[in-house]
Design a protein around this motif. Structure first.
Motif, PDB file in Angstrom:
ATOM      1  N   ILE A  87       1.215  -0.973   0.081  1.00 35.55           N
ATOM      2  CA  ILE A  87      -0.088   0.102  -0.162  1.00 35.55           C
ATOM      3  C   ILE A  87       1.330   0.946  -0.210  1.00 35.55           C
ATOM      4  O   ILE A  87       0.344   2.126  -0.526  1.00 35.55           O
ATOM      5  CB  ILE A  87      -1.241   0.250   0.880  1.00 35.55           C
ATOM      6  CG1 ILE A  87      -1.619  -1.335   0.828  1.00 35.55           C
ATOM      7  CG2 ILE A  87      -1.964   0.673   0.901  1.00 35.55           C
ATOM      8  CD1 ILE A  87      -2.773  -1.431   2.235  1.00 35.55           C
ATOM      9  N   GLU A  88       1.598   1.278   0.832  1.00 30.24           N
ATOM     10  CA  GLU A  88       2.633   2.589   0.733  1.00 30.24           C
ATOM     11  C   GLU A  88       3.520   2.149  -0.214  1.00 30.24           C
ATOM     12  O   GLU A  88       3.959   3.424  -0.530  1.00 30.24           O
ATOM     13  CB  GLU A  88       3.989   2.598   1.747  1.00 30.24           C
ATOM     14  CG  GLU A  88       3.245   2.472   3.743  1.00 30.24           C
ATOM     15  CD  GLU A  88       1.974   3.992   3.674  1.00 30.24           C
ATOM     16  OE1 GLU A  88       2.726   4.295   3.704  1.00 30.24           O
ATOM     17  OE2 GLU A  88       0.755   3.023   3.812  1.00 30.24           O
ATOM     18  N   ILE A  89       3.877   1.599  -1.280  1.00 30.75           N
ATOM     19  CA  ILE A  89       4.716   1.791  -2.064  1.00 30.75           C
ATOM     20  C   ILE A  89       3.696   2.288  -3.850  1.00 30.75           C
ATOM     21  O   ILE A  89       4.023   2.605  -4.102  1.00 30.75           O
ATOM     22  CB  ILE A  89       5.566   0.198  -3.256  1.00 30.75           C
ATOM     23  CG1 ILE A  89       6.162  -0.407  -1.652  1.00 30.75           C
ATOM     24  CG2 ILE A  89       5.625   0.417  -4.248  1.00 30.75           C
ATOM     25  CD1 ILE A  89       7.713   1.033  -1.641  1.00 30.75           C
ATOM     26  N   SER A  90       3.155   1.994  -3.356  1.00 33.63           N
ATOM     27  CA  SER A  90       1.143   1.999  -4.316  1.00 33.63           C
ATOM     28  C   SER A  90       1.351   3.411  -4.742  1.00 33.63           C
ATOM     29  O   SER A  90       1.153   4.539  -5.107  1.00 33.63           O
ATOM     30  CB  SER A  90      -0.008   1.415  -4.275  1.00 33.63           C
ATOM     31  OG  SER A  90       0.442  -0.115  -4.593  1.00 33.63           O
ATOM     32  N   LYS A  91       1.150   4.083  -3.159  1.00 32.70           N
ATOM     33  CA  LYS A  91       1.198   5.933  -2.423  1.00 32.70           C
ATOM     34  C   LYS A  91       2.389   6.202  -3.313  1.00 32.70           C
ATOM     35  O   LYS A  91       1.647   7.263  -4.303  1.00 32.70           O
ATOM     36  CB  LYS A  91       0.883   5.875  -1.373  1.00 32.70           C
ATOM     37  CG  LYS A  91      -0.771   5.457  -0.356  1.00 32.70           C
ATOM     38  CD  LYS A  91      -0.661   5.584   0.444  1.00 32.70           C
ATOM     39  CE  LYS A  91      -1.953   5.233   1.277  1.00 32.70           C
ATOM     40  NZ  LYS A  91      -1.644   5.527   3.283  1.00 32.70           N
ATOM     41  N   TYR A 143       2.102   8.865  -6.815  1.00 32.70           N
ATOM     42  CA  TYR A 143       2.582  10.590  -6.997  1.00 32.70           C
ATOM     43  C   TYR A 143       3.680  10.759  -8.221  1.00 32.70           C
ATOM     44  O   TYR A 143       3.384  11.956  -8.673  1.00 32.70           O
ATOM     45  CB  TYR A 143       3.192  10.723  -5.921  1.00 32.70           C
ATOM     46  CG  TYR A 143       3.962  11.568  -5.184  1.00 32.70           C
ATOM     47  CD1 TYR A 143       3.396  13.069  -5.738  1.00 32.70           C
ATOM     48  CD2 TYR A 143       5.045  11.929  -6.026  1.00 32.70           C
ATOM     49  CE1 TYR A 143       4.289  14.491  -5.382  1.00 32.70           C
ATOM     50  CE2 TYR A 143       6.144  13.232  -5.642  1.00 32.70           C
ATOM     51  CZ  TYR A 143       5.317  14.110  -5.473  1.00 32.70           C
ATOM     52  OH  TYR A 143       5.877  15.420  -5.603  1.00 32.70           O
ATOM     53  N   VAL A 144       4.582   9.342  -8.475  1.00 33.06           N
ATOM     54  CA  VAL A 144       4.941   9.526  -9.297  1.00 33.06           C
ATOM     55  C   VAL A 144       3.832   9.501 -10.495  1.00 33.06           C
ATOM     56  O   VAL A 144       4.796  10.119 -11.266  1.00 33.06           O
ATOM     57  CB  VAL A 144       6.293   8.101  -9.290  1.00 33.06           C
ATOM     58  CG1 VAL A 144       6.965   8.283 -10.375  1.00 33.06           C
ATOM     59  CG2 VAL A 144       7.038   8.617  -7.140  1.00 33.06           C
ATOM     60  N   SER A 167      14.978   6.924 -11.837  1.00 37.73           N
ATOM     61  CA  SER A 167      15.690   7.473 -11.162  1.00 37.73           C
ATOM     62  C   SER A 167      14.947   7.623  -9.850  1.00 37.73           C
ATOM     63  O   SER A 167      15.446   7.835  -8.906  1.00 37.73           O
ATOM     64  CB  SER A 167      17.246   8.576 -11.496  1.00 37.73           C
ATOM     65  OG  SER A 167      18.102   7.556 -12.376  1.00 37.73           O
ATOM     66  N   TYR A 168      14.329   7.920 -10.489  1.00 35.99           N
ATOM     67  CA  TYR A 168      13.302   9.243  -9.263  1.00 35.99           C
ATOM     68  C   TYR A 168      12.687   8.046  -8.548  1.00 35.99           C
ATOM     69  O   TYR A 168      12.449   7.854  -6.849  1.00 35.99           O
ATOM     70  CB  TYR A 168      12.555   9.474  -9.953  1.00 35.99           C
ATOM     71  CG  TYR A 168      11.455  10.922  -9.027  1.00 35.99           C
ATOM     72  CD1 TYR A 168      11.499  11.866  -9.053  1.00 35.99           C
ATOM     73  CD2 TYR A 168      10.515  10.578  -8.568  1.00 35.99           C
ATOM     74  CE1 TYR A 168      11.406  12.697  -7.760  1.00 35.99           C
ATOM     75  CE2 TYR A 168       9.254  11.265  -7.924  1.00 35.99           C
ATOM     76  CZ  TYR A 168      10.400  12.494  -7.322  1.00 35.99           C
ATOM     77  OH  TYR A 168       9.209  13.712  -6.441  1.00 35.99           O
ATOM     78  N   ILE A 169      11.920   6.960  -8.261  1.00 34.51           N
ATOM     79  CA  ILE A 169      11.107   5.650  -8.161  1.00 34.51           C
ATOM     80  C   ILE A 169      12.805   4.667  -7.413  1.00 34.51           C
ATOM     81  O   ILE A 169      12.102   4.962  -5.993  1.00 34.51           O
ATOM     82  CB  ILE A 169      10.657   5.054  -8.883  1.00 34.51           C
ATOM     83  CG1 ILE A 169       9.641   5.289 -10.453  1.00 34.51           C
ATOM     84  CG2 ILE A 169      10.691   3.669  -8.332  1.00 34.51           C
ATOM     85  CD1 ILE A 169       9.328   4.484 -11.014  1.00 34.51           C
ATOM     86  N   ASP A 170      13.339   4.544  -7.705  1.00 32.07           N
ATOM     87  CA  ASP A 170      14.694   4.223  -7.203  1.00 32.07           C
ATOM     88  C   ASP A 170      15.056   5.713  -5.082  1.00 32.07           C
ATOM     89  O   ASP A 170      14.860   4.837  -4.826  1.00 32.07           O
ATOM     90  CB  ASP A 170      16.028   4.545  -8.060  1.00 32.07           C
ATOM     91  CG  ASP A 170      15.689   2.832  -8.587  1.00 32.07           C
ATOM     92  OD1 ASP A 170      15.228   1.900  -8.313  1.00 32.07           O
ATOM     93  OD2 ASP A 170      16.871   2.443  -9.726  1.00 32.07           O
ATOM     94  N   LYS A 171      15.179   6.636  -5.493  1.00 35.94           N
ATOM     95  CA  LYS A 171      15.135   7.753  -4.542  1.00 35.94           C
ATOM     96  C   LYS A 171      14.355   7.438  -3.612  1.00 35.94           C
ATOM     97  O   LYS A 171      14.057   7.900  -2.767  1.00 35.94           O
ATOM     98  CB  LYS A 171      15.810   8.707  -5.286  1.00 35.94           C
ATOM     99  CG  LYS A 171      16.450   9.711  -4.115  1.00 35.94           C
ATOM    100  CD  LYS A 171      16.611  10.878  -4.708  1.00 35.94           C
ATOM    101  CE  LYS A 171      17.065  11.840  -4.487  1.00 35.94           C
ATOM    102  NZ  LYS A 171      16.595  12.329  -3.023  1.00 35.94           N
TER     103      LYS A 171
END
Length: 401
Positions: free
Chosen positions: A297-301, A305-306, A339-343
């Protein structure tokens, strides 16, 4: 029976069929609160049915005979009964929806029950006048010419319906404000949200006008409103992932099929990013599936946003795998998104107080002439993501080779 009355009855019958269809669909849906929703539909059903009966018995059969001072074939008492029932159901529908929305509000007040009782007083008073109307004509009375004439308290009936309609809309808006964050998680378009507000509000607006103008539009308004809400609900059940509220595989398939129909020049600037949560099985095995659900759920949120930031399509592909699709882009932009997702995930991992680390592996691929089907496109992105997962150094640029 003139043509206008015939059309009115046909519309009432159509509305009744729609109410039955929606009630049956709800009953089969397995929803926990289905009894509540079916009860509301049953109330509106009775209102529509009473309207149809009055139209048929009074306007269809009795008005002409009464105007010619001939005996009416139908019972006058029965007509008056159904007219009173129709008036009662009109105010009862608005009142019961107000009560439901009032109870659903989160603003818990110590004196909430007392407040509800005070707000219910107009309903209690108008109910008394409606029940006694056949004897005193306070709400309506039937003349010998076959016309229903408003009584001295008819305006109170209209005012009560308007009063509970306004309160119902206010409560609904309050509920939507409370659920704003949750509601925004659903991947529905802006037009769907606007239509949601309209379809919920229109019956409330039409309800008092229905009696004020002596029309029969309220049943149609409720039928359209309920049918749209059922359609939106079905869309969410089919296209939205229950846990994360993201788009699911069905929606991904529809989206990619629409891309397949585009020309090569139109789709070559489309990039698919395949995202996999690292060591998710370790989290499930050692900390339980409930903790795993919290992580998803947290990763989905975060990914939502991304997706909003970079204007991407997002879905949960399955398990701990997600897909982002960026159109009208280039390789540099795709690399920056990865890169943005990784960070962002690394930052989230530092903020989360948990005995495990969060990280993702991401791979992307361009939708070009190499792929003749949606399946090939997904498989390529999946393969490149796993190459990146096995690699000790992330090099997104090589993933487009």
């Amino acid at each position: 029976m003139n043509q206008l009355i015939s059309y009115s009855l046909q519309i009432d019958i159509l509305c009744i069929c729609i109410f039955l269809l929606i009630a049956f669909n709800l009953w089969k849906s397995g929803e926990k609160t289905k009894q509540l929703y079916i009860s509301v539909i049953a109330i509106v059903f009775v209102q529509c049915l009473s309207t149809g009966v009055v139209t048929y018995m009074h306007a269809g059969n009795c008005m002409l005979e009464l105007s010619l001072k001939l005996p009416c074939v139908q019972s006058i008492k029965l007509i008056v009964f159904f007219t009173c029932l129709n008036n009662f159901m009109a105010v009862f529908t608005s009142y019961i929806i107000f009560v439901i929305t009032y109870q659903k509000r989160k603003d818990a007040i110590r004196s909430k029950d007392i407040k509800l009782f005070l707000l219910s007083l107009p309903f209690i008073i108008i109910t008394y006048f409606i029940i006694t109307s056949p004897f005193n004509g306070y709400i309506q009375f039937l003349t010998f010419g076959g016309n229903f004439v408003p009584g001295r308290f008819y305006s109170l009936l209209i005012g009560s319906i308007g009063f509970y309609s306004v309160l119902g809309i206010i409560n609904f808006l309050s509920i939507m404000v409370d659920l704003k964050k949750r509601f925004s998680d659903f991947s529905v378009s802006l037009i769907d949200r606007i239509l949601l507000y309209l379809t919920v509000s229109v019956p409330f607006i039409i309800a008092p006008a229905n009696l004020l103008l002596h029309t029969n539009y309220v049943s149609v308004a409720y039928a359209i409103s309920f049918f749209y809400l059922m359609t939106l609900h079905q869309h969410m059940r089919i296209s939205i992932d229950d846990l994360t509220t993201l788009n699911n595989r069905n929606e991904l398939k529809s989206y990619l099929n629409s891309l397949m129909s585009l020309s090569e020049s139109q789709r070559k600037n489309t990039f698919m990013m395949f995202i996999d949560l690292n060591k998710f099985k370790h989290i499930n095995d050692n900390f339980g599936h409930n903790e795993g659900d919290v992580v998803l759920i947290e990763i989905s949120k975060l990914l939502k946003y991304v997706a909003d930031t970079f204007n991407c399509f997002l879905c949960r592909y399955g398990g701990d795998e997600f897909i982002l699709i960026k159109r009208n882009s280039d390789e540099e932009k795709a690399i920056s998104v990865c890169s943005y997702i990784d960070k962002a995930v690394n930052d989230l991992s530092e903020l989360v107080i948990a005995p495990y680390e969060l990280s993702v592996s991401t791979g992307f691929v361009r939708f070009d002439s190499r792929f003749n089907s949606v399946r090939e496109f997904i498989d390529a992105a999946d393969k490149l993501m796993y190459e990146n997962k096995r690699s000790s150094k992330k090099d997104y640029s090589r993933l487009t080779e």
